[in-house]
Design a protein around this motif. Structure first.
Motif, PDB file in Angstrom:
ATOM      1  N   UNK A  69       0.835  -1.176   0.000  1.00  0.00           N
ATOM      2  CA  UNK A  69       0.000   0.000   0.000  1.00  0.00           C
ATOM      3  C   UNK A  69       0.882   1.244   0.000  1.00  0.00           C
ATOM      4  N   UNK A  70       0.546   2.173  -0.837  1.00  0.00           N
ATOM      5  CA  UNK A  70       1.331   3.389  -0.970  1.00  0.00           C
ATOM      6  C   UNK A  70       1.034   4.338   0.183  1.00  0.00           C
ATOM      7  N   UNK A  71       2.068   5.014   0.670  1.00  0.00           N
ATOM      8  CA  UNK A  71       1.880   5.968   1.754  1.00  0.00           C
ATOM      9  C   UNK A  71       1.632   7.377   1.233  1.00  0.00           C
ATOM     10  N   UNK A  72       1.582   7.544  -0.096  1.00  0.00           N
ATOM     11  CA  UNK A  72       1.354   8.844  -0.706  1.00  0.00           C
ATOM     12  C   UNK A  72      -0.067   8.933  -1.242  1.00  0.00           C
ATOM     13  N   UNK A  73      -0.602  10.150  -1.285  1.00  0.00           N
ATOM     14  CA  UNK A  73      -1.973  10.356  -1.736  1.00  0.00           C
ATOM     15  C   UNK A  73      -2.041  10.956  -3.132  1.00  0.00           C
ATOM     16  N   UNK A  74      -1.018  10.828  -3.922  1.00  0.00           N
ATOM     17  CA  UNK A  74      -1.042  11.352  -5.286  1.00  0.00           C
ATOM     18  C   UNK A  74      -0.513  10.285  -6.233  1.00  0.00           C
ATOM     19  N   UNK A  75      -0.969  10.372  -7.457  1.00  0.00           N
ATOM     20  CA  UNK A  75      -0.516   9.447  -8.485  1.00  0.00           C
ATOM     21  C   UNK A  75       0.617  10.097  -9.266  1.00  0.00           C
ATOM     22  N   UNK A  76       1.699   9.369  -9.413  1.00  0.00           N
ATOM     23  CA  UNK A  76       2.842   9.856 -10.172  1.00  0.00           C
ATOM     24  C   UNK A  76       3.173   8.825 -11.242  1.00  0.00           C
ATOM     25  N   UNK A  77       3.278   9.311 -12.464  1.00  0.00           N
ATOM     26  CA  UNK A  77       3.706   8.450 -13.568  1.00  0.00           C
ATOM     27  C   UNK A  77       5.166   8.769 -13.816  1.00  0.00           C
ATOM     28  N   UNK A  78       5.999   7.771 -13.697  1.00  0.00           N
ATOM     29  CA  UNK A  78       7.436   7.933 -13.847  1.00  0.00           C
ATOM     30  C   UNK A  78       7.864   7.205 -15.114  1.00  0.00           C
ATOM     31  N   UNK A  79       8.369   7.941 -16.079  1.00  0.00           N
ATOM     32  CA  UNK A  79       8.810   7.357 -17.335  1.00  0.00           C
ATOM     33  C   UNK A  79      10.330   7.334 -17.328  1.00  0.00           C
ATOM     34  N   UNK A 105      15.634   1.725  -7.075  1.00  0.00           N
ATOM     35  CA  UNK A 105      15.940   3.039  -7.649  1.00  0.00           C
ATOM     36  C   UNK A 105      14.660   3.777  -8.034  1.00  0.00           C
ATOM     37  N   UNK A 106      13.648   3.028  -8.479  1.00  0.00           N
ATOM     38  CA  UNK A 106      12.353   3.637  -8.784  1.00  0.00           C
ATOM     39  C   UNK A 106      11.723   4.184  -7.504  1.00  0.00           C
ATOM     40  N   UNK A 107      11.783   3.403  -6.431  1.00  0.00           N
ATOM     41  CA  UNK A 107      11.237   3.861  -5.146  1.00  0.00           C
ATOM     42  C   UNK A 107      11.943   5.127  -4.663  1.00  0.00           C
ATOM     43  N   UNK A 108      13.254   5.182  -4.837  1.00  0.00           N
ATOM     44  CA  UNK A 108      14.022   6.353  -4.435  1.00  0.00           C
ATOM     45  C   UNK A 108      13.611   7.580  -5.248  1.00  0.00           C
ATOM     46  N   UNK A 109      13.428   7.400  -6.549  1.00  0.00           N
ATOM     47  CA  UNK A 109      13.023   8.521  -7.405  1.00  0.00           C
ATOM     48  C   UNK A 109      11.620   9.011  -7.050  1.00  0.00           C
ATOM     49  N   UNK A 110      10.706   8.094  -6.762  1.00  0.00           N
ATOM     50  CA  UNK A 110       9.345   8.478  -6.378  1.00  0.00           C
ATOM     51  C   UNK A 110       9.354   9.228  -5.050  1.00  0.00           C
ATOM     52  N   UNK A 111      10.159   8.786  -4.104  1.00  0.00           N
ATOM     53  CA  UNK A 111      10.255   9.486  -2.824  1.00  0.00           C
ATOM     54  C   UNK A 111      10.811  10.894  -3.000  1.00  0.00           C
ATOM     55  N   UNK A 112      11.804  11.037  -3.868  1.00  0.00           N
ATOM     56  CA  UNK A 112      12.370  12.376  -4.132  1.00  0.00           C
ATOM     57  C   UNK A 112      11.336  13.273  -4.796  1.00  0.00           C
ATOM     58  N   UNK A 113      10.583  12.745  -5.751  1.00  0.00           N
ATOM     59  CA  UNK A 113       9.535  13.529  -6.409  1.00  0.00           C
ATOM     60  C   UNK A 113       8.457  13.945  -5.419  1.00  0.00           C
ATOM     61  N   UNK A 114       8.061  13.046  -4.544  1.00  0.00           N
ATOM     62  CA  UNK A 114       7.060  13.383  -3.532  1.00  0.00           C
ATOM     63  C   UNK A 114       7.569  14.460  -2.584  1.00  0.00           C
ATOM     64  N   UNK A 115       8.845  14.426  -2.265  1.00  0.00           N
ATOM     65  CA  UNK A 115       9.420  15.457  -1.401  1.00  0.00           C
ATOM     66  C   UNK A 115       9.378  16.816  -2.086  1.00  0.00           C
ATOM     67  N   UNK A 116       9.738  16.857  -3.363  1.00  0.00           N
ATOM     68  CA  UNK A 116       9.728  18.118  -4.114  1.00  0.00           C
ATOM     69  C   UNK A 116       8.309  18.655  -4.221  1.00  0.00           C
ATOM     70  N   UNK A 117       7.357  17.784  -4.520  1.00  0.00           N
ATOM     71  CA  UNK A 117       5.963  18.211  -4.658  1.00  0.00           C
ATOM     72  C   UNK A 117       5.411  18.676  -3.316  1.00  0.00           C
TER      73      UNK A 117
END
Length: 80
Positions: free
Chosen positions: A1-11, A21-33
């Motif tokens: 289960x995701x701990x974030x409340x937004x959908x991010x499409x990572x290409x 590495x995908x998890x790390x990139x998603x966490x960084x994007x969530x931090x920026x957002x």
């Protein structure tokens, strides 16, 4: 289960991508957002136009966007 409340499409262009590495990139994007996804960031990025006046007053911007529709002749301008 995701701990974030937004959908991010990572290409990603690379063929050799590891799940961590995908998890790390998603966490960084969530931090920026999350840094800009709040009331203060919203008010810094927008101005309220009321006929002939433009204001950056945080209180006025937040009270205008509380309602579902803006009053006539009021517009939100994005500073970007």
């Amino acid at each position: 289960m995701s701990k974030y409340r937004r959908d991010i499409i990572l290409i990603i262009k690379d063929d050799a991508v590891y799940p961590h590495s995908i998890d790390t990139q998603v966490e960084c994007l969530n931090y920026v957002i999350a840094c800009v996804d709040n009331k203060e960031g919203f008010c810094q990025a927008h101005e309220l136009v009321n006929r002939n006046r433009i204001t950056s007053n945080k209180r006025k911007i937040l009270s205008a966007v509380k309602k579902e529709h803006l009053k006539p002749f009021r517009f939100l301008l994005n500073k970007n």
